[in-house]
Design a protein around this motif. Structure first.
Motif, mmCIF file in Angstrom:
data_model
loop_
_atom_site.group_PDB
_atom_site.id
_atom_site.type_symbol
_atom_site.label_atom_id
_atom_site.label_comp_id
_atom_site.label_asym_id
_atom_site.label_seq_id
_atom_site.Cartn_x
_atom_site.Cartn_y
_atom_site.Cartn_z
ATOM 1 N N PRO A 15 0.847 -1.207 0.000
ATOM 2 C CA PRO A 15 0.000 0.000 0.000
ATOM 3 C C PRO A 15 0.873 1.244 0.000
ATOM 4 C CG PRO A 15 0.008 -1.018 2.171
ATOM 5 C CD PRO A 15 0.710 -1.972 1.257
ATOM 6 N N GLN A 16 0.410 2.296 -0.684
ATOM 7 C CA GLN A 16 1.277 3.452 -0.907
ATOM 8 C C GLN A 16 1.094 4.571 0.111
ATOM 9 O OE1 GLN A 16 0.141 4.236 -4.998
ATOM 10 N NE2 GLN A 16 1.899 3.113 -5.764
ATOM 11 N N MET A 17 -0.108 4.780 0.593
ATOM 12 C CA MET A 17 -0.381 5.918 1.467
ATOM 13 C C MET A 17 -0.956 5.447 2.794
ATOM 14 S SD MET A 17 -2.089 8.553 -1.284
ATOM 15 C CE MET A 17 -2.336 9.803 -0.015
ATOM 16 N N GLY A 18 -0.458 6.043 3.862
ATOM 17 C CA GLY A 18 -0.980 5.706 5.178
ATOM 18 C C GLY A 18 -2.468 5.979 5.292
ATOM 19 N N GLU A 19 -2.931 7.052 4.647
ATOM 20 C CA GLU A 19 -4.356 7.389 4.708
ATOM 21 C C GLU A 19 -5.215 6.246 4.151
ATOM 22 O OE1 GLU A 19 -2.131 11.310 4.432
ATOM 23 O OE2 GLU A 19 -1.983 9.300 3.556
ATOM 24 N N ASN A 20 -4.741 5.625 3.091
ATOM 25 C CA ASN A 20 -5.505 4.521 2.500
ATOM 26 C C ASN A 20 -5.528 3.300 3.401
ATOM 27 O OD1 ASN A 20 -6.065 6.054 0.235
ATOM 28 N ND2 ASN A 20 -4.367 5.229 -0.958
ATOM 29 N N PRO A 48 1.817 7.415 10.974
ATOM 30 C CA PRO A 48 0.856 8.282 11.667
ATOM 31 C C PRO A 48 -0.306 8.729 10.778
ATOM 32 C CG PRO A 48 3.110 8.970 12.123
ATOM 33 C CD PRO A 48 3.190 7.952 11.030
ATOM 34 N N SER A 49 -0.076 8.805 9.483
ATOM 35 C CA SER A 49 -1.134 9.263 8.584
ATOM 36 C C SER A 49 -2.311 8.297 8.523
ATOM 37 C CB SER A 49 -0.575 9.463 7.168
ATOM 38 O OG SER A 49 0.440 10.444 7.155
ATOM 39 N N ALA A 50 -2.074 7.050 8.926
ATOM 40 C CA ALA A 50 -3.152 6.057 8.873
ATOM 41 C C ALA A 50 -4.160 6.242 9.994
ATOM 42 C CB ALA A 50 -2.561 4.649 8.937
ATOM 43 N N VAL A 51 -3.707 6.837 11.101
ATOM 44 C CA VAL A 51 -4.549 6.875 12.298
ATOM 45 C C VAL A 51 -5.792 7.721 12.102
ATOM 46 C CG1 VAL A 51 -4.613 7.492 14.739
ATOM 47 C CG2 VAL A 51 -2.549 6.456 13.760
ATOM 48 N N ALA A 52 -5.655 8.902 11.514
ATOM 49 C CA ALA A 52 -6.793 9.813 11.363
ATOM 50 C C ALA A 52 -7.906 9.205 10.534
ATOM 51 C CB ALA A 52 -6.333 11.130 10.747
ATOM 52 N N LEU A 53 -7.539 8.510 9.473
ATOM 53 C CA LEU A 53 -8.555 7.916 8.591
ATOM 54 C C LEU A 53 -9.161 6.652 9.174
ATOM 55 C CD1 LEU A 53 -9.487 8.964 5.755
ATOM 56 C CD2 LEU A 53 -7.411 10.018 6.646
ATOM 57 N N ALA A 54 -8.501 6.044 10.151
ATOM 58 C CA ALA A 54 -9.048 4.824 10.752
ATOM 59 C C ALA A 54 -10.314 5.120 11.548
ATOM 60 C CB ALA A 54 -8.009 4.154 11.645
ATOM 61 N N SER A 55 -10.402 6.295 12.148
ATOM 62 C CA SER A 55 -11.618 6.791 12.809
ATOM 63 C C SER A 55 -12.288 5.740 13.685
ATOM 64 C CB SER A 55 -12.615 7.281 11.753
ATOM 65 O OG SER A 55 -13.730 7.892 12.373
ATOM 66 N N LEU A 60 -6.966 -1.934 14.853
ATOM 67 C CA LEU A 60 -6.551 -2.773 13.730
ATOM 68 C C LEU A 60 -5.158 -2.394 13.257
ATOM 69 C CD1 LEU A 60 -9.703 -3.199 13.707
ATOM 70 C CD2 LEU A 60 -9.457 -3.585 11.251
ATOM 71 N N LEU A 61 -4.850 -1.092 13.301
ATOM 72 C CA LEU A 61 -3.531 -0.630 12.885
ATOM 73 C C LEU A 61 -2.475 -1.081 13.881
ATOM 74 C CD1 LEU A 61 -4.445 3.002 11.780
ATOM 75 C CD2 LEU A 61 -4.403 0.921 10.382
ATOM 76 N N ASP A 62 -2.819 -1.009 15.168
ATOM 77 C CA ASP A 62 -1.871 -1.428 16.208
ATOM 78 C C ASP A 62 -1.547 -2.911 16.097
ATOM 79 O OD1 ASP A 62 -1.919 1.143 17.215
ATOM 80 O OD2 ASP A 62 -3.462 0.699 18.713
ATOM 81 N N GLU A 63 -2.543 -3.704 15.687
ATOM 82 C CA GLU A 63 -2.378 -5.145 15.657
ATOM 83 C C GLU A 63 -2.056 -5.682 14.264
ATOM 84 O OE1 GLU A 63 -6.097 -6.383 17.241
ATOM 85 O OE2 GLU A 63 -5.646 -5.669 19.272
ATOM 86 N N ALA A 64 -1.946 -4.781 13.279
ATOM 87 C CA ALA A 64 -1.653 -5.225 11.916
ATOM 88 C C ALA A 64 -0.298 -5.941 11.870
ATOM 89 C CB ALA A 64 -1.656 -4.040 10.965
#
Length: 247
Positions: A15-20, A48-55, A60-64
Protein backbone atom coordinates in the motif's frame (compact mmCIF):
# COMPACT_ATOMS: atom_id res chain seq x y z
CA UNK A 1 -6.06 -8.56 20.82
CA UNK A 2 -7.98 -9.72 17.69
CA UNK A 3 -11.52 -10.99 18.18
CA UNK A 4 -12.20 -14.72 18.46
CA UNK A 5 -14.47 -14.75 15.41
CA UNK A 6 -13.08 -16.99 12.63
CA UNK A 7 -12.53 -14.78 9.59
CA UNK A 8 -10.27 -14.20 6.61
CA UNK A 9 -7.13 -12.11 6.80
CA UNK A 10 -7.19 -9.02 4.59
CA UNK A 11 -3.75 -8.58 3.04
CA UNK A 12 -2.78 -5.16 1.64
CA UNK A 13 0.06 -5.58 -0.83
CA UNK A 14 2.54 -2.69 -0.96
CA UNK A 15 0.00 0.00 0.00
CA UNK A 16 1.28 3.45 -0.91
CA UNK A 17 -0.38 5.92 1.47
CA UNK A 18 -0.98 5.71 5.18
CA UNK A 19 -4.36 7.39 4.71
CA UNK A 20 -5.51 4.52 2.50
CA UNK A 21 -4.41 1.96 5.05
CA UNK A 22 -6.38 3.81 7.73
CA UNK A 23 -9.47 4.01 5.54
CA UNK A 24 -9.16 0.29 4.80
CA UNK A 25 -8.96 -0.45 8.53
CA UNK A 26 -12.13 1.54 9.10
CA UNK A 27 -13.88 -0.33 6.28
CA UNK A 28 -12.81 -3.68 7.74
CA UNK A 29 -14.02 -2.86 11.24
CA UNK A 30 -17.37 -1.66 9.86
CA UNK A 31 -18.05 -5.33 9.14
CA UNK A 32 -16.32 -6.92 12.13
CA UNK A 33 -13.06 -7.83 10.40
CA UNK A 34 -9.83 -7.19 12.30
CA UNK A 35 -7.11 -9.36 10.72
CA UNK A 36 -5.06 -6.88 8.70
CA UNK A 37 -1.75 -7.84 7.13
CA UNK A 38 0.54 -5.34 5.42
CA UNK A 39 3.15 -6.22 2.83
CA UNK A 40 5.98 -3.71 2.37
CA UNK A 41 4.06 -0.42 2.82
CA UNK A 42 5.73 2.22 0.64
CA UNK A 43 5.99 4.84 3.40
CA UNK A 44 7.00 2.43 6.16
CA UNK A 45 5.14 1.22 9.22
CA UNK A 46 3.78 2.35 11.60
CA UNK A 47 2.48 5.39 9.74
CA UNK A 48 0.86 8.28 11.67
CA UNK A 49 -1.13 9.26 8.58
CA UNK A 50 -3.15 6.06 8.87
CA UNK A 51 -4.55 6.88 12.30
CA UNK A 52 -6.79 9.81 11.36
CA UNK A 53 -8.56 7.92 8.59
CA UNK A 54 -9.05 4.82 10.75
CA UNK A 55 -11.62 6.79 12.81
CA UNK A 56 -12.20 4.40 15.71
CA UNK A 57 -10.55 1.38 14.11
CA UNK A 58 -7.06 2.27 15.33
CA UNK A 59 -6.77 -1.06 17.12
CA UNK A 60 -6.55 -2.77 13.73
CA UNK A 61 -3.53 -0.63 12.89
CA UNK A 62 -1.87 -1.43 16.21
CA UNK A 63 -2.38 -5.15 15.66
CA UNK A 64 -1.65 -5.22 11.92
CA UNK A 65 0.98 -7.78 10.96
CA UNK A 66 3.88 -6.59 8.81
CA UNK A 67 5.53 -8.72 6.13
CA UNK A 68 8.27 -8.17 3.57
CA UNK A 69 6.77 -10.34 0.80
CA UNK A 70 3.45 -11.63 -0.46
CA UNK A 71 4.60 -15.20 0.06
CA UNK A 72 5.37 -14.57 3.72
CA UNK A 73 2.02 -12.86 4.31
CA UNK A 74 0.00 -15.83 3.06
CA UNK A 75 2.32 -18.67 4.08
CA UNK A 76 -0.02 -19.96 6.81
CA UNK A 77 -3.19 -19.88 4.69
CA UNK A 78 -4.92 -22.67 2.78
CA UNK A 79 -6.89 -20.59 0.24
CA UNK A 80 -6.21 -17.10 -1.09
CA UNK A 81 -8.41 -14.73 -3.10
CA UNK A 82 -6.82 -11.97 -5.20
CA UNK A 83 -8.95 -8.92 -5.98
CA UNK A 84 -8.27 -7.45 -9.40
CA UNK A 85 -10.28 -5.79 -12.17
CA UNK A 86 -7.69 -6.33 -14.89
CA UNK A 87 -7.82 -9.36 -17.20
CA UNK A 88 -4.88 -11.74 -16.78
CA UNK A 89 -3.44 -14.55 -18.85
CA UNK A 90 -3.16 -16.81 -15.83
CA UNK A 91 -5.81 -19.53 -15.59
CA UNK A 92 -7.72 -19.08 -12.35
CA UNK A 93 -11.31 -19.41 -11.12
CA UNK A 94 -12.88 -15.94 -11.30
CA UNK A 95 -15.56 -15.15 -8.74
CA UNK A 96 -17.82 -12.24 -7.92
CA UNK A 97 -17.34 -10.68 -4.46
CA UNK A 98 -20.58 -12.30 -3.32
CA UNK A 99 -19.58 -15.76 -4.49
CA UNK A 100 -16.05 -15.38 -3.14
CA UNK A 101 -17.10 -14.39 0.35
CA UNK A 102 -19.77 -17.08 0.44
CA UNK A 103 -17.06 -19.57 -0.50
CA UNK A 104 -14.72 -18.05 2.10
CA UNK A 105 -17.37 -18.35 4.80
CA UNK A 106 -17.80 -22.04 4.05
CA UNK A 107 -14.05 -22.61 4.09
CA UNK A 108 -13.55 -20.73 7.35
CA UNK A 109 -16.41 -22.70 8.91
CA UNK A 110 -14.53 -25.89 7.98
CA UNK A 111 -11.46 -24.62 9.79
CA UNK A 112 -9.49 -23.43 6.77
CA UNK A 113 -7.26 -20.35 6.93
CA UNK A 114 -8.29 -17.90 4.24
CA UNK A 115 -6.81 -14.62 2.99
CA UNK A 116 -8.03 -11.90 0.63
CA UNK A 117 -5.30 -9.89 -1.14
CA UNK A 118 -5.65 -6.29 -2.32
CA UNK A 119 -3.14 -4.73 -4.69
CA UNK A 120 -1.36 -1.36 -4.55
CA UNK A 121 -3.44 1.72 -5.29
CA UNK A 122 -1.66 2.90 -8.41
CA UNK A 123 -0.78 -0.20 -10.43
CA UNK A 124 -2.67 -3.08 -8.84
CA UNK A 125 -1.29 -6.55 -8.38
CA UNK A 126 1.65 -7.97 -10.24
CA UNK A 127 1.37 -11.30 -12.02
CA UNK A 128 3.51 -12.87 -9.31
CA UNK A 129 0.89 -11.88 -6.73
CA UNK A 130 -1.90 -13.35 -8.85
CA UNK A 131 0.08 -16.56 -9.36
CA UNK A 132 0.21 -17.04 -5.59
CA UNK A 133 -3.59 -16.85 -5.28
CA UNK A 134 -6.10 -19.69 -5.46
CA UNK A 135 -8.83 -17.65 -7.14
CA UNK A 136 -9.52 -14.17 -8.49
CA UNK A 137 -12.25 -11.87 -7.25
CA UNK A 138 -13.49 -9.59 -10.01
CA UNK A 139 -15.88 -6.75 -9.21
CA UNK A 140 -18.48 -6.13 -11.96
CA UNK A 141 -17.69 -2.43 -12.35
CA UNK A 142 -18.12 -0.02 -15.23
CA UNK A 143 -15.64 -1.28 -17.89
CA UNK A 144 -14.91 2.32 -18.91
CA UNK A 145 -13.90 3.18 -15.33
CA UNK A 146 -12.92 -0.05 -13.54
CA UNK A 147 -10.64 1.43 -10.89
CA UNK A 148 -11.68 1.11 -7.25
CA UNK A 149 -9.56 2.67 -4.55
CA UNK A 150 -8.17 0.44 -1.83
CA UNK A 151 -10.71 1.30 0.88
CA UNK A 152 -13.64 0.90 -1.53
CA UNK A 153 -12.50 -2.58 -2.49
CA UNK A 154 -11.94 -3.57 1.14
CA UNK A 155 -15.38 -2.20 2.05
CA UNK A 156 -17.05 -4.15 -0.74
CA UNK A 157 -15.44 -7.46 0.25
CA UNK A 158 -16.11 -6.77 3.93
CA UNK A 159 -19.76 -6.15 3.18
CA UNK A 160 -20.08 -9.39 1.25
CA UNK A 161 -18.33 -11.26 4.09
CA UNK A 162 -20.85 -9.83 6.54
CA UNK A 163 -23.74 -10.81 4.28
CA UNK A 164 -22.40 -14.35 3.97
CA UNK A 165 -21.99 -14.80 7.73
CA UNK A 166 -24.83 -12.73 9.19
CA UNK A 167 -28.30 -13.93 10.08
CA UNK A 168 -29.83 -10.55 9.23
CA UNK A 169 -32.95 -10.89 7.09
CA UNK A 170 -32.79 -9.10 3.70
CA UNK A 171 -35.99 -7.19 4.56
CA UNK A 172 -37.33 -6.49 8.02
CA UNK A 173 -39.79 -4.18 9.70
CA UNK A 174 -38.38 -1.75 12.24
CA UNK A 175 -40.16 0.57 14.65
CA UNK A 176 -41.89 0.72 18.01
CA UNK A 177 -45.01 -1.28 17.11
CA UNK A 178 -44.08 -3.73 14.39
CA UNK A 179 -46.08 -6.84 15.35
CA UNK A 180 -47.87 -7.91 12.20
CA UNK A 181 -51.65 -8.27 12.25
CA UNK A 182 -53.08 -11.76 12.05
CA UNK A 183 -55.25 -12.67 9.09
CA UNK A 184 -58.38 -12.67 11.26
CA UNK A 185 -57.68 -9.09 12.34
CA UNK A 186 -57.25 -8.01 8.72
CA UNK A 187 -60.43 -9.83 7.79
CA UNK A 188 -62.40 -8.01 10.49
CA UNK A 189 -60.96 -4.72 9.26
CA UNK A 190 -62.21 -5.59 5.79
CA UNK A 191 -65.65 -6.41 7.21
CA UNK A 192 -65.76 -3.05 8.98
CA UNK A 193 -64.94 -1.09 5.86
CA UNK A 194 -67.24 -3.15 3.68
CA UNK A 195 -70.17 -2.57 6.04
CA UNK A 196 -69.65 1.18 6.23
CA UNK A 197 -69.03 1.52 2.50
CA UNK A 198 -72.23 -0.42 1.80
CA UNK A 199 -74.16 1.98 4.08
CA UNK A 200 -72.64 4.88 2.13
CA UNK A 201 -73.77 3.41 -1.19
CA UNK A 202 -70.26 2.77 -2.45
CA UNK A 203 -71.03 -0.61 -4.04
CA UNK A 204 -72.90 0.66 -7.06
CA UNK A 205 -74.10 -0.35 -9.58
CA UNK A 206 -75.33 -3.66 -8.22
CA UNK A 207 -73.88 -5.82 -10.99
CA UNK A 208 -70.38 -4.54 -10.18
CA UNK A 209 -70.71 -4.77 -6.40
CA UNK A 210 -69.31 -8.29 -6.02
CA UNK A 211 -66.21 -7.44 -8.05
CA UNK A 212 -65.68 -4.26 -6.02
CA UNK A 213 -65.90 -6.21 -2.78
CA UNK A 214 -63.42 -8.76 -4.09
CA UNK A 215 -60.96 -6.02 -5.12
CA UNK A 216 -61.27 -4.42 -1.71
CA UNK A 217 -60.51 -7.73 0.03
CA UNK A 218 -57.55 -8.20 -2.27
CA UNK A 219 -56.30 -4.74 -1.33
CA UNK A 220 -56.30 -5.56 2.40
CA UNK A 221 -54.61 -8.92 1.88
CA UNK A 222 -51.77 -7.36 -0.12
CA UNK A 223 -50.89 -4.89 2.61
CA UNK A 224 -48.41 -6.02 5.33
CA UNK A 225 -50.43 -4.40 8.11
CA UNK A 226 -49.26 -4.25 11.70
CA UNK A 227 -51.71 -4.47 14.56
CA UNK A 228 -51.17 -0.76 15.13
CA UNK A 229 -52.09 -0.10 11.49
CA UNK A 230 -55.31 -2.09 11.86
CA UNK A 231 -56.27 -0.21 15.02
CA UNK A 232 -55.62 3.13 13.34
CA UNK A 233 -57.66 2.24 10.25
CA UNK A 234 -60.57 1.13 12.42
CA UNK A 235 -60.29 4.42 14.32
CA UNK A 236 -60.24 6.51 11.13
CA UNK A 237 -63.42 4.91 9.88
CA UNK A 238 -65.21 5.26 13.23
CA UNK A 239 -64.29 8.92 13.41
CA UNK A 240 -65.51 9.56 9.87
CA UNK A 241 -68.86 7.92 10.72
CA UNK A 242 -69.17 10.01 13.89
CA UNK A 243 -68.36 13.16 11.95
CA UNK A 244 -71.06 12.39 9.38
CA UNK A 245 -73.61 11.64 12.11
CA UNK A 246 -72.83 14.97 13.84
CA UNK A 247 -73.42 16.78 10.57
Amino acid sequence: MPTDRPQPAFVLLRPQMGENIGAAARAMWNFGLDRMRLVAPRDGWPNPSAVALASGAGRLLDEAQLFDTTEAAISDTTFVYATTARPRELTKPVMTPEAAMSDAAARVARGEKVAVMFGPERAGMENADIAAASAIVSVPVNPDFPSLNLAQCVLLLGYEWRRATSQTAPVRLKGQRTELAERLEVERLGDHYEERLAEAGFFFPEHKAEGMRLNLRNLWSRMPLTRADVQMLHGILRQMVRWKERG
